[in-house]
Motif scaffolding. Structure first.
Motif, mmCIF file in Angstrom:
data_model
loop_
_atom_site.group_PDB
_atom_site.id
_atom_site.type_symbol
_atom_site.label_atom_id
_atom_site.label_comp_id
_atom_site.label_asym_id
_atom_site.label_seq_id
_atom_site.Cartn_x
_atom_site.Cartn_y
_atom_site.Cartn_z
ATOM 1 N N ASP A 1 45.026 86.299 15.835
ATOM 2 C CA ASP A 1 46.126 85.470 16.338
ATOM 3 C C ASP A 1 46.628 86.068 17.645
ATOM 4 O OD1 ASP A 1 48.402 83.981 16.837
ATOM 5 O OD2 ASP A 1 49.464 84.604 15.019
ATOM 6 N N SER A 2 46.266 85.456 18.762
ATOM 7 C CA SER A 2 46.648 86.011 20.063
ATOM 8 C C SER A 2 48.150 85.982 20.302
ATOM 9 C CB SER A 2 45.907 85.300 21.198
ATOM 10 O OG SER A 2 46.114 83.906 21.148
ATOM 11 N N ALA A 3 48.884 85.170 19.558
ATOM 12 C CA ALA A 3 50.344 85.164 19.677
ATOM 13 C C ALA A 3 50.960 86.418 19.051
ATOM 14 C CB ALA A 3 50.924 83.917 19.020
ATOM 15 N N ARG B 1 50.631 85.136 30.252
ATOM 16 C CA ARG B 1 50.856 84.715 28.867
ATOM 17 C C ARG B 1 51.043 83.203 28.909
ATOM 18 N NH1 ARG B 1 55.014 87.843 27.933
ATOM 19 N NH2 ARG B 1 53.966 89.388 26.642
ATOM 20 N N PRO C 1 51.449 80.480 26.213
ATOM 21 C CA PRO C 1 51.560 80.032 24.821
ATOM 22 C C PRO C 1 51.211 78.556 24.632
ATOM 23 C CG PRO C 1 53.724 80.468 25.764
ATOM 24 C CD PRO C 1 52.710 80.925 26.771
ATOM 25 N N GLU D 1 47.484 79.756 23.236
ATOM 26 C CA GLU D 1 48.095 81.088 23.099
ATOM 27 C C GLU D 1 47.295 82.132 23.893
ATOM 28 O OE1 GLU D 1 50.911 82.129 22.043
ATOM 29 O OE2 GLU D 1 51.623 80.441 20.871
ATOM 30 N N ARG E 1 46.057 84.839 26.658
ATOM 31 C CA ARG E 1 46.588 86.007 27.347
ATOM 32 C C ARG E 1 45.520 86.513 28.316
ATOM 33 N NH1 ARG E 1 49.853 83.952 24.252
ATOM 34 N NH2 ARG E 1 51.431 85.056 23.066
ATOM 35 N N SER F 1 42.684 83.322 20.334
ATOM 36 C CA SER F 1 42.692 83.390 18.866
ATOM 37 C C SER F 1 41.353 82.914 18.315
ATOM 38 C CB SER F 1 43.796 82.498 18.295
ATOM 39 O OG SER F 1 45.066 82.961 18.671
#
Length: 118
Positions: A13-15, A34, A36, A40, A42, A57
């Motif tokens: 989960d990249s968040a 970033r 979102p 999500e 990065r 993700s």
């Protein structure tokens, strides 16, 4: 603008930045972007300035699209040369933000993606 090495990192989960950002920062990477609202996503730079580390993700559709694009360019000389020429021309400009450069090459990427999505 110099050519950058691109690395894709897929995390659960990249968040959930606490699960991976500290490790990347300890290795010398710096979080630059970033997004979102876009998978999500990065982006990290470094530790060498010519490395872009893209974080997504697990299961994100953009990963497959990026890999298909890369694989196509590896096997199709015409499209690879066309893409390289566009990038060389764009690299002559001074960009306030690297995202402006990325946006400027969107049309050639979309043109090539249409060819491989047939």
């Amino acid at each position: 603008m110099m050519s950058c090495k691109r690395i894709r990192l897929v995390v659960k989960d990249s968040a959930d930045e606490s699960s991976y950002v500290p490790v990347l920062e300890a290795a010398g990477y710096v979080l630059q972007i970033r997004e979102p609202d876009w998978f999500e996503y990065r982006l990290f730079k470094g530790p060498d300035t010519d490395i872009n580390l893209h974080v997504f993700s697990l299961g994100t559709s953009e990963i497959d699209r990026m890999l298909r694009f890369r694989d196509w360019l590896r096997t199709n000389d015409t499209d690879r040369d066309k893409y390289a020429q566009v990038k060389r021309n764009l690299a002559k400009n001074k960009w306030r933000h690297v995202q402006h450069y990325a946006n400027a090459k969107t049309s050639i990427v979309q043109e090539i993606i249409k060819m491989i999505s047939y």
